[in-house]
Every structure is written in C-alpha cells, then in structure tokens.
Design a protein around this motif. Structure first.
Motif, PDB file in Angstrom:
ATOM      1  N   UNK A 190       0.840  -1.201   0.000  1.00  0.00           N
ATOM      2  CA  UNK A 190       0.000   0.000   0.000  1.00  0.00           C
ATOM      3  C   UNK A 190       0.871   1.246   0.000  1.00  0.00           C
ATOM      4  N   UNK A 191       0.389   2.255  -0.681  1.00  0.00           N
ATOM      5  CA  UNK A 191       1.143   3.495  -0.744  1.00  0.00           C
ATOM      6  C   UNK A 191       0.246   4.704  -0.589  1.00  0.00           C
ATOM      7  N   UNK A 192       0.858   5.797  -0.172  1.00  0.00           N
ATOM      8  CA  UNK A 192       0.212   7.109  -0.153  1.00  0.00           C
ATOM      9  C   UNK A 192       0.987   8.026  -1.111  1.00  0.00           C
ATOM     10  N   UNK A 193       0.219   8.753  -1.888  1.00  0.00           N
ATOM     11  CA  UNK A 193       0.772   9.734  -2.820  1.00  0.00           C
ATOM     12  C   UNK A 193       0.018  11.048  -2.626  1.00  0.00           C
ATOM     13  N   UNK A 194       0.542  12.114  -3.180  1.00  0.00           N
ATOM     14  CA  UNK A 194      -0.154  13.399  -3.111  1.00  0.00           C
ATOM     15  C   UNK A 194       0.079  14.184  -4.398  1.00  0.00           C
ATOM     16  N   UNK A 195      -0.861  15.068  -4.662  1.00  0.00           N
ATOM     17  CA  UNK A 195      -0.763  15.902  -5.855  1.00  0.00           C
ATOM     18  C   UNK A 195      -1.281  17.295  -5.546  1.00  0.00           C
ATOM     19  N   UNK A 196      -0.410  18.263  -5.705  1.00  0.00           N
ATOM     20  CA  UNK A 196      -0.778  19.660  -5.533  1.00  0.00           C
ATOM     21  C   UNK A 196      -1.177  20.233  -6.885  1.00  0.00           C
ATOM     22  N   UNK A 197      -1.971  21.298  -6.902  1.00  0.00           N
ATOM     23  CA  UNK A 197      -2.405  21.885  -8.173  1.00  0.00           C
ATOM     24  C   UNK A 197      -1.215  22.266  -9.049  1.00  0.00           C
ATOM     25  N   UNK A 198      -1.276  21.844 -10.310  1.00  0.00           N
ATOM     26  CA  UNK A 198      -0.229  22.176 -11.255  1.00  0.00           C
ATOM     27  C   UNK A 198       1.035  21.353 -11.134  1.00  0.00           C
ATOM     28  N   UNK A 199       1.024  20.365 -10.237  1.00  0.00           N
ATOM     29  CA  UNK A 199       2.204  19.525 -10.038  1.00  0.00           C
ATOM     30  C   UNK A 199       1.873  18.070 -10.321  1.00  0.00           C
TER      31      UNK A 199
END
Length: 124
Positions: A34-43
């Motif tokens: 299992x993993x956690x990822x993140x995404x910010x606007x424009x990235x």
C-alpha cells in the motif's frame, strides 16, 4: 476489483496533525503493498510513503521522513497515514493506492488501484 476510500483530510494550521485513513474492499488486503501519494495543483503526483503487506517494512519520501508515519491494520482492511508537524507545502490531494504484487514502491506505475483522494490543506 479493489475499491479504496480515503478519509480524514481537512484544514489544519501549520504545525498541526492529521491522520488519514484508507479503507479497502476485498478479502486479499493483507497481500497488497500500500502506498500514499499526493498531488498539488499544477504539479505531478508524488510519492509520500509505502508499506509492505504485513507492515514490517516502510519507505518514505525525504520530504516527509520523520514527520509522517504509515501503518496498516489488516483485520480492518485499512491503511493509515499519521501526519505531524504539517507544513503549508504539504497541502495537496492525498491518494492511497494498492499494489497487488505486495511491493514497497515509490513508483506511481507500480500501483494497480487508486482511491479518489482526500484534500489536506495546511494554513500558515
């Protein structure tokens, strides 16, 4: 088919804490990496943390190491991300993901199923 549902996001001040949860469907959760990822606007989507199927091995990005902790409860089909000492740059949509091969990977392409995400906003 594996369904993943994240929860626990919200608005918090810098220095605060949040705990994210990701509930998985199905009977084979204990075999998934299992993993956690993140995404910010424009990235681009970026790796945060990963854990092996039995919870004995974890891996973190340098940006969160020492502040975030990934864990799992296979009896509850749930993976967690405890986030402490939050910074404004941690603001993003956070996703959990499942790797059916049970790996501990930082690569987006290694994961087979993804949740819809939960928003974390850290104010300065």
């Amino acid at each position: 088919q594996v369904q993943l549902v994240e929860s626990g996001g919200g608005l918090v001040q810098a220095g605060g804490s949040l705990r994210l949860s990701c509930a998985a469907s199905g009977r084979n959760f204990g075999t998934y990496g299992m993993g956690w990822f993140r995404q910010a606007p424009g990235k681009e989507r970026e790796f945060v943390a990963a854990i092996n199927p039995i919870g004995s091995s974890t891996y973190y990005s340098d940006s969160v190491k020492g502040r975030f902790t990934i864990s799992r409860d296979n009896a509850k089909n749930t993976v967690y991300l405890q986030m402490n000492s939050l910074k404004p740059e941690d603001t993003a949509l956070y996703y959990c993901a499942a790797d059916l091969y049970g790996r501990v990977s930082s690569a987006v392409r290694a994961y087979d199923y993804w949740g819809q995400g939960t928003q974390v906003t850290v104010s300065s």
